[in-house]
Enzyme design. Structure first.
Site, PDB file in Angstrom:
ATOM      1  N   ASP A 410      -7.176  -7.472   2.137  1.00 50.14           N
ATOM      2  CA  ASP A 410      -7.707  -6.376   1.327  1.00 50.14           C
ATOM      3  C   ASP A 410      -8.254  -6.992   0.045  1.00 50.14           C
ATOM      4  O   ASP A 410      -7.493  -7.489  -0.793  1.00 50.14           O
ATOM      5  CB  ASP A 410      -6.553  -5.391   1.036  1.00 50.14           C
ATOM      6  N   HIS A 411      -9.562  -6.964  -0.084  1.00 48.22           N
ATOM      7  CA  HIS A 411     -10.199  -7.676  -1.203  1.00 48.22           C
ATOM      8  C   HIS A 411      -9.896  -7.036  -2.554  1.00 48.22           C
ATOM      9  O   HIS A 411     -10.158  -7.616  -3.609  1.00 48.22           O
ATOM     10  CB  HIS A 411     -11.711  -7.751  -0.967  1.00 48.22           C
TER      11      HIS A 411
END
Ligand code: CAO
Length: 438
Positions: A410-411
């Protein structure tokens, strides 16, 4: 006591009773619908003339009635005869039904050019007293009450098959249709609420033979979960490789010992150990965003979800306290969990509490893939099949066993550089078996 008679229903004679909506002994209020009549052109409900208790119902479904026919009695303070004619069905899209008129289910669209101030041509004009409008198209068979019910729930009666006499649509048919529509479109609410245009419906039978099979319960549950994760998380996948030549030799050397302890040791147990070590070194991959996305909840426990391929679909049971277990314990846990998963014996608690997941396709094949983060976790490690690869050692090419790794993250929580460091750390751990015990 008052007799309930059929009021003025326009030019209709011998209209069929298609529904009796009350029973003897029922208490009713003025204007409650008592029976539904249906001619070939209109469906209408006969309302109670006043409050009271129903007695001596004199008609049955299928009977034919005309103005003046006695259909039942009302005990109590019902108004004397001359009740008001059937109440028009309140059609919000059919403005102008005047009180005391017979409402026809669907009036013909009148192709009259609109005049300023008039009701637009696409809306039927007001029904006048005593006027019955003819219908141009086939009316789906349903009483006004059922139509109202369907309209309130957003169901289109023209799409519903009736199970009542002569194919009439009953309330139950509307409920069943809605249930089916919801069940058949997992994730529908999420998709439409997100404003994403739906994929157009196609009749595949136009192009060839088809067969429709219901989705398994697992797929119905996992589908919306995957869709939610895919839509909510800005995913990036980092690919890397690890040299597991020595690790594989070590694993094979443990084979006999493992068999004696009743465990089959696969690479996965080592991968779990290495991952815990990485979670300790990089705590952000063992975290979740708070519901308001304003803070990061760091976890001090080390539970790892393992994707298991079952005949009914994908499930992700959780191996707990991986940090406190050795390779043999993990191998036994994995074997036990994956067997229960395949036999459909997992309990809801087995699927909860994971910190990070592993999706291993190594036993099947592939060189890399992009696993979907198992939200609200923030990373998932994908593992593909190891293969012997010629690797330059500075002097010559040597055959090495190389394991492909794919870390999706999850950036919002993990940066690309951090993901690259995590993978490099994992690769180093696999390359030096001693590090796994650190
Ligand atoms: N490279 C090469 N061989 C591998 C390997 C790898 N990365 N990983 C496992 N293998 C080998 C094993 O050693 C075993 O070999 P033997 O039969 O010769 O002993 C064989 O492949 C089968 O292993 P396995 O799959 O039974 O055991 P596992 O511990 O590796 O995996 C489990 C267990 C439950 C994770 C796996 O069976 C499974 O279901 N994988 C699919 C997961 C999945 O569907 N992921 C996709 C999810 S969508 O994102």
């Amino acid at each position: 006591m008052a007799e309930v008679t059929i009021p003025d229903i326009g030019d209709f004679e011998a209209v069929e009773v298609i529904e009796i909506l009350v029973s003897n002994g029922d208490d009713v209020h003025a204007e409650d619908p008592l029976v539904t009549l249906e001619s070939d052109k209109a469906t209408m409900e006969i309302p109670a003339p006043g409050n009271g208790t129903i007695a001596n119902i004199a008609v049955s479904v299928g009977d034919q009635v005309s103005e003046g026919s006695v259909i039942m009695e009302i005990l109590g303070n019902a108004d004397p005869p001359n009740p008001s004619p059937p109440a028009p069905e309140a059609e919000p899209d059919h403005p102008g039904n005047l009180p005391g008129t017979v409402s026809v289910e669907r009036a013909v669209e009148e192709k009259v050019p609109p005049v300023p101030g008039e009701i637009p041509a696409h809306s039927p004009p007001p029904t006048l007293p005593g006027e019955i409008r003819p219908t141009a198209e086939k009316i789906p068979h349903a009483s006004p009450g059922v139509r109202r019910f369907a309209r309130e729930l957003g169901a289109d009666v023209s799409k519903i098959n009736g199970s009542g006499p002569k194919g009439r649509i009953l309330k139950e048919d509307v409920k069943a249709w809605i249930k089916r529509a919801l069940a058949e479109t997992p994730g529908l609410q999420e998709a439409t609420a997100s404003g994403i245009p739906p994929i157009p419906e196609i009749d595949f039978s136009e192009f060839g033979e088809t067969e429709t099979r219901p989705l398994s319960r697992i797929r119905k549950l996992s589908g919306p979960h995957l869709q939610r994760a895919w839509l909510n998380i800005p995913h990036v996948t980092h690919h890397d490789e690890a040299d597991i030549t020595e690790l594989e030799a070590f694993r094979k050397s443990l084979k006999e010992e493992a068999e004696q302890s009743g465990a089959k040791i696969t690479l996965l147990s080592f991968i779990m150990k290495a991952l815990v070590s990485a979670m300790k070194k990089f705590p952000r991959i063992n975290a979740s965003l708070s519901p308001d996305n304003g803070s990061l909840i760091l976890k001090k426990y080390f539970n790892i979800g393992v994707a298991v391929d079952t005949p009914h679909g994908l499930v992700v049971p959780v191996v707990r306290e991986v940090d406190r277990k050795n390779i043999f314990d993990l191998a036994r846990d994995l074997a036990e969990l994956s067997e229960r998963a395949r036999n459909g014996k997992l309990k809801p608690a087995d699927l909860k509490g994971g910190c990070l997941s592993i999706s291993s396709l190594g036993g099947i094949g592939g060189t890399s893939f992009t696993p979907i983060v198992n939200a609200p976790e923030v990373a998932i490690l994908g593992v593909s099949r190891s293969r012997i690869t010629p690797v330059w050692n500075g002097e010559s090419f040597a055959p090495r066993l190389i394991l492909p790794l794919s870390l999706s993250y999850d950036h919002r929580v993990v940066d690309g550089a951090e993901a690259a460091r995590v993978c490099a750390y994992l690769a180093r751990s696999f390359e030096d078996v001693r590090r796994l015990s650190l």
